[in-house]
Scaffold this active site. Structure first.
Site, PDB file in Angstrom:
ATOM      1  N   HIS A 108      77.611 -60.033 -34.010  1.00  0.00           N
ATOM      2  CA  HIS A 108      77.482 -61.154 -33.082  1.00  0.00           C
ATOM      3  C   HIS A 108      77.752 -62.442 -33.849  1.00  0.00           C
ATOM      4  O   HIS A 108      77.227 -62.617 -34.954  1.00  0.00           O
ATOM      5  CB  HIS A 108      76.069 -61.163 -32.483  1.00  0.00           C
ATOM      6  CG  HIS A 108      75.836 -62.270 -31.524  1.00  0.00           C
ATOM      7  ND1 HIS A 108      76.348 -62.272 -30.246  1.00  0.00           N
ATOM      8  CD2 HIS A 108      75.174 -63.439 -31.653  1.00  0.00           C
ATOM      9  CE1 HIS A 108      75.994 -63.376 -29.630  1.00  0.00           C
ATOM     10  NE2 HIS A 108      75.272 -64.115 -30.469  1.00  0.00           N
ATOM     11  N   ASP A 142      68.285 -54.526 -24.734  1.00  0.00           N
ATOM     12  CA  ASP A 142      68.352 -55.985 -24.519  1.00  0.00           C
ATOM     13  C   ASP A 142      69.532 -56.566 -25.284  1.00  0.00           C
ATOM     14  O   ASP A 142      69.741 -56.254 -26.461  1.00  0.00           O
ATOM     15  CB  ASP A 142      67.067 -56.652 -25.037  1.00  0.00           C
ATOM     16  CG  ASP A 142      65.877 -56.269 -24.168  1.00  0.00           C
ATOM     17  OD1 ASP A 142      66.118 -55.822 -23.039  1.00  0.00           O
ATOM     18  OD2 ASP A 142      64.744 -56.400 -24.637  1.00  0.00           O
TER      19      ASP A 142
HETATM   20  C1  GRF Z   1      84.350 -61.849 -33.085  1.00  0.00           C
HETATM   21  O1  GRF Z   1      84.157 -63.234 -33.234  1.00  0.00           O
HETATM   22  C2  GRF Z   1      83.024 -61.194 -32.835  1.00  0.00           C
HETATM   23  O2  GRF Z   1      81.933 -61.811 -33.469  1.00  0.00           O
HETATM   24  C3  GRF Z   1      82.868 -61.352 -31.351  1.00  0.00           C
HETATM   25  O3  GRF Z   1      84.168 -61.250 -30.808  1.00  0.00           O
HETATM   26  C4  GRF Z   1      85.118 -61.533 -31.822  1.00  0.00           C
HETATM   27  C5  GRF Z   1      85.919 -60.281 -32.009  1.00  0.00           C
HETATM   28  O4  GRF Z   1      87.056 -60.577 -32.679  1.00  0.00           O
HETATM   29  N1  GRF Z   1      82.032 -60.318 -30.838  1.00  0.00           N
HETATM   30  P1  GRF Z   1      88.003 -59.327 -33.097  1.00  0.00           P
HETATM   31  O5  GRF Z   1      88.433 -58.647 -31.807  1.00  0.00           O
HETATM   32  O6  GRF Z   1      87.197 -58.423 -33.984  1.00  0.00           O
HETATM   33  O7  GRF Z   1      89.152 -59.996 -33.808  1.00  0.00           O
END
Ligand code: GRF
Length: 192
Positions: A108, A142
């Site tokens: 995240h 969650d």
């Molecule tokens: C990343 O910033 C991740 O933290 C978020 O979505 C983006 C995914 O980028 N969940 P990628 O598809 O891995 O380039």
């Protein structure tokens, strides 16, 4: 240790994870699964020789259970030991999550528990924060709330935009996620 990686877009985290699983690393990628047929990450996975599958959530309308049942079909065929969500942008039901409890990770783009949900970079900038970052956590029902397995902070520059900050955080993600995955895979191997 087989790892399935779930994506929705570019797949840069998937590439970082897949590229880290070489040599004496106990894990190997066994499937890249996307909910979007146009996800560029599918092409990148194919270029790396990783089996891919796609379950287009738009074909299921509001039938989340049907979408997840099809996802499960692909996952059960690959029978991974671990699942890594990497830019996977669908919320999974508690039923799906509980099947993989303790074996599903997510990255995240914030320092959880701050900024769960979307638009994390714009929110951190708007709040006047001086640092941001990313978190790898176990997935629980969650949203963005499971046990934290690793975090990496980056500075917020005064002239940062959400885009420039996102790029800095994403570079950190590509360091953090493979590190955490290696630790989890080694503890799974040692527990076996
Ligand atoms: C990343 O910033 C991740 O933290 C978020 O979505 C983006 C995914 O980028 N969940 P990628 O598809 O891995 O380039």
């Amino acid at each position: 240790i087989g790892v399935a990686i779930l994506i929705s877009g570019a797949g840069s985290n998937m590439v970082a994870l897949a590229e880290s699983m070489t040599g004496d690393h106990p894990a190997r990628p066994v499937l890249v699964l996307s909910n979007r047929p146009d996800a560029a990450g599918l092409d990148r996975a194919r270029d790396m020789g990783i089996p891919t599958a796609c379950v287009d959530h738009r074909l299921f309308g509001g039938d989340r259970a049907g979408f997840e049942a099809e996802m499960l079909r692909h996952l059960e065929a690959a029978s991974p030991d671990l699942i890594c969500l990497a830019g996977f942008m669908r919320i999974l039901t508690p039923g799906f999550v509980s099947r993989f409890e303790g074996r599903m990770l997510n990255i995240h783009p914030s320092l959880l528990p701050k900024y769960r949900g979307l638009d994390t970079h714009a929110r951190a900038i708007a709040a006047g924060d001086t640092e941001a970052g990313c978190t790898v956590h176990e997935v629980v029902p969650d949203l963005d709330a499971g046990p934290v397995l690793g975090r990496m902070a980056v500075p917020i520059a005064p002239d940062d935009t959400a885009q420039t900050l996102a790029a800095r955080v994403r570079a950190a993600e590509h360091d953090l996620y493979p590190q955490v995955l290696r630790g989890v895979a080694e503890s799974l191997r040692d527990a076996a």
